[in-house]
Design a protein around this motif. Structure first.
Motif, short mmCIF file in Angstrom:
data_model
loop_
_atom_site.label_atom_id
_atom_site.label_comp_id
_atom_site.label_asym_id
_atom_site.label_seq_id
_atom_site.Cartn_x
_atom_site.Cartn_y
_atom_site.Cartn_z
N PHE A 152 0.70 -1.27 0.34
CA PHE A 152 0.12 0.01 -0.24
C PHE A 152 1.01 1.92 -0.25
O PHE A 152 0.51 2.40 0.24
N ARG A 154 2.75 4.77 -0.74
CA ARG A 154 2.87 5.86 -1.91
C ARG A 154 4.40 6.37 -2.31
O ARG A 154 5.05 6.37 -1.48
N LEU A 211 -10.25 4.77 -2.50
CA LEU A 211 -9.27 6.27 -3.29
C LEU A 211 -9.71 6.81 -4.24
O LEU A 211 -9.87 8.42 -4.43
N ILE A 215 -11.32 10.59 -5.04
CA ILE A 215 -10.91 12.12 -4.61
C ILE A 215 -12.08 11.83 -6.42
O ILE A 215 -12.31 13.80 -6.72
N LYS A 251 -9.00 15.69 -1.61
CA LYS A 251 -8.52 17.14 -1.90
C LYS A 251 -9.20 18.10 -3.40
O LYS A 251 -8.13 16.47 -4.64
N GLY A 255 -7.51 15.55 -11.62
CA GLY A 255 -7.61 14.59 -11.02
C GLY A 255 -6.59 13.57 -10.71
O GLY A 255 -5.04 14.33 -10.39
N PHE A 261 -3.05 4.11 -9.39
CA PHE A 261 -4.74 4.41 -9.60
C PHE A 261 -5.81 4.46 -10.98
O PHE A 261 -7.07 3.33 -11.22
C1 UGA Z 1 -1.21 4.90 -4.55
C2 UGA Z 1 -1.97 4.59 -2.99
O1 UGA Z 1 -2.25 5.62 -2.22
C3 UGA Z 1 -0.96 3.54 -2.26
O2 UGA Z 1 -1.67 2.58 -1.39
C4 UGA Z 1 -0.60 2.64 -2.87
O3 UGA Z 1 -0.03 0.79 -2.99
C5 UGA Z 1 -0.22 2.86 -4.69
O4 UGA Z 1 -1.40 4.13 -5.30
C6 UGA Z 1 0.04 1.24 -5.49
O5 UGA Z 1 -1.17 0.90 -5.80
O6 UGA Z 1 0.93 1.09 -5.72
P1 UGA Z 1 0.29 6.75 -5.18
O7 UGA Z 1 -0.22 6.43 -6.73
O8 UGA Z 1 1.98 6.92 -5.76
O9 UGA Z 1 -0.56 6.01 -4.44
O10 UGA Z 1 0.13 8.62 -5.04
P2 UGA Z 1 -1.18 8.80 -4.16
O11 UGA Z 1 -0.82 10.00 -3.65
O12 UGA Z 1 -2.03 8.06 -3.50
O13 UGA Z 1 -1.98 10.11 -5.28
C7 UGA Z 1 -2.70 9.48 -6.65
C8 UGA Z 1 -3.25 10.36 -6.89
O14 UGA Z 1 -4.08 11.05 -6.47
C9 UGA Z 1 -2.21 11.83 -7.23
O15 UGA Z 1 -2.52 12.03 -8.78
C10 UGA Z 1 -2.86 12.34 -6.85
O16 UGA Z 1 -2.25 14.17 -6.98
C11 UGA Z 1 -4.36 11.99 -6.82
N1 UGA Z 1 -5.05 12.97 -5.24
C12 UGA Z 1 -4.25 12.71 -3.74
C13 UGA Z 1 -5.85 13.61 -5.45
O17 UGA Z 1 -5.91 14.21 -6.59
N2 UGA Z 1 -6.43 13.93 -4.46
C14 UGA Z 1 -6.00 13.59 -3.52
O18 UGA Z 1 -6.91 14.12 -2.12
C15 UGA Z 1 -5.08 12.69 -2.51
#
Ligand code: UGA
Length: 442
Positions: A152, A154, A211, A215, A251, A255, A261
């Motif tokens: 999990f 990031r 998650l 978003i 937040k 996107g 994701f």
């Molecule tokens: C995500 C998951 O959070 C991890 O738990 C998971 O292990 C990982 O994918 C994976 O499957 O390997 P990550 O892709 O590194 O991690 O990044 P995040 O911090 O989750 O952000 C993903 C995207 O969502 C980013 O583009 C971010 O800008 C966006 N985001 C995130 C939003 O637009 N709003 C938010 O409130 C949070």
């Protein structure tokens, strides 16, 4: 314990380095010779805060090794982590070629009983298939068990997430295997959840899908806020104050992107379709997200009309801050949309320029200096909330730009601060601030 890690991507490297840090003897394996040579010198092929010092330390103390010799690496391992990639196929499903390749390599190499622990994100049923492949290939006197152990972490906070995560999922139908893996993780003092294999596989997809849904949900609310003159930040705080909902992942912006994701959402839609359960909710989440990526250029056209020949600064290229990863980044859609409109682009990013250049080529200019991107620009679009961008004095936009117009896709600045400057500022889900002042009309 003697551990091997198959694949030195994000998950593999972080797993290898952190398990070595916990005192285990770890060999990270990869077929890419250049990458292994770099790692053997203590240099990380990816930008990940905190990774390189741990890498260097564990190389020097002799607990961490890198090799392209798969046979040697797997031969006496007690646990092998599979962390190879599962890229997206054209139909959205996960390509499992590397996973199954690793499974047969391991089965062909082992000289003792082994537990194979899959950390790669894999569709439900994959670990059963891994077990089948290994059982039909391995020496008959040796025991092989499979554990689904989804990751999990990031990007950008991967080390912290590995060492201090919320939970560790151990999915297995073997008590022996899940017991050994549990022992490995007990020192991390993170809650451990033991499940069957298929549930563990599903937990990973469902977590990312949930998650992503949060978003897209908040982004839809943001679009409605714009129409009814509400402020998404107040709204997100208000709904996030309910502990059943929570404030995180609310937040609003342009996107989600990244290597997880988008790929995992598509794979889950595909998986659901295969069992004749169309996942309409997740399909809508994906549709909303694609729409968000195209918002900045839509908003720009609404505000200033044609973008032909206009000089545009794109601030931020990585899919989020603290990473050089540009996979599925909103910035790519923005740049392509701008190019289609005939704009002239200078893009800024502190670390992701090289990766962006590999995808976008020389159709745009790149810089690692914000001022250079802003110089003479008639529009600035913020695609990533880097600290460097958030801390840029607002004076700079006035000083360097030809027209101080900002479209902020990540709501980097408080509106009260913006209001102190003669800037035109359009953000996401918050009232637009339009300043009639134009430098060119002076
Ligand atoms: C995500 C998951 O959070 C991890 O738990 C998971 O292990 C990982 O994918 C994976 O499957 O390997 P990550 O892709 O590194 O991690 O990044 P995040 O911090 O989750 O952000 C993903 C995207 O969502 C980013 O583009 C971010 O800008 C966006 N985001 C995130 C939003 O637009 N709003 C938010 O409130 C949070």
């Amino acid at each position: 314990m003697k551990i091997a890690v198959a694949g030195t991507g994000y998950v593999g490297l972080v797993t290898g380095v952190c398990l070595a840090e916990m005192g285990h003897d770890v060999t990270c394996l990869d077929i890419e010779e250049e990458k292994i040579a770099l790692l053997e010198e203590g240099r990380s092929p990816i930008y990940e805060p905190g990774l390189e010092p741990l890498l260097k330390r564990n190389l020097h103390n002799g607990r961490l090794h890198f090799s392209t010799n798969l046979k040697l690496g797997y031969r006496n391992a007690q646990i092998v982590f599979i962390t190879v990639g599962t890229p997206e196929k054209p139909d959205g499903s996960a390509d499992l070629e590397y996973i199954y390749g690793a499974a047969s390599d391991i089965a062909n190499s082992i000289e003792n009983d082994v537990i194979v622990c899959t950390k790669s994100t894999v569709p439900v049923g994959t670990n059963d298939q891994i077990k089948h492949i290994m059982n039909s290939t391995k020496p008959p006197n040796l025991k092989v068990e499979v554990v689904a152990n989804p990751e999990f972490l990031r990007e950008g906070s991967a080390i912290i997430d590995f060492l201090y995560g919320d939970r560790i999922v151990i999915g297995s139908d073997s008590e022996w295997a899940s017991g050994v893996v549990e022992q490995l993780f007990i020192p991390f003092k993170i809650p451990i959840m033991k499940t069957d294999i298929r549930s563990a596989e599903m937990i990973k997809y469902a977590s990312n899908a949930f998650l992503a849904t949060k978003i897209s949900f908040i982004n839809e609310i943001a679009s409605i806020c714009e129409k009814v003159e509400a402020n998404i930040e107040e709204v997100a705080n208000g709904i996030g104050g309910d502990h059943r909902i929570g404030r995180s992942f609310l937040k609003a912006g342009i996107g989600y992107g990244g290597s997880c994701f988008p790929k995992d959402a598509n794979a889950l839609v595909q998986l659901a379709g295969n069992v004749e359960h169309p996942f309409e909710l997740l399909e809508a989440v994906i549709k909303v997200n694609n729409h968000q990526h195209s918002l900045p250029v839509k908003k720009a056209k609404e505000l200033i009309g044609s973008l032909r020949g206009k000089k545009v600064a794109v601030l931020g290229l990585s899919f989020k801050p603290d990473t050089d990863d540009v996979r599925e980044a909103a910035s790519l859609t923005i740049v392509n949309d701008l190019l289609e409109e005939g704009a002239v682009i200078t893009a800024y990013d502190p670390v992701a320029v090289r990766n962006a250049q590999n995808i976008l080529g020389d159709r745009i200019e790149y810089t690692t200096e914000i001022q250079t991107a802003l110089l003479e620009a008639e529009l600035a679009i913020i695609a990533t909330e880097w600290d460097q961008i958030k801390h840029t004095p607002l004076d700079f936009f006035l000083l360097y730009m030809k027209e101080p117009i900002i479209i902020d896709g990540r709501n980097c600045y408080p509106l009260e601060k913006i209001e102190q400057y003669p800037l035109t500022y359009i953000s996401i889900g918050r009232p637009a601030i339009i300043h009639e002042y134009r430098k060119s009309s002076l």
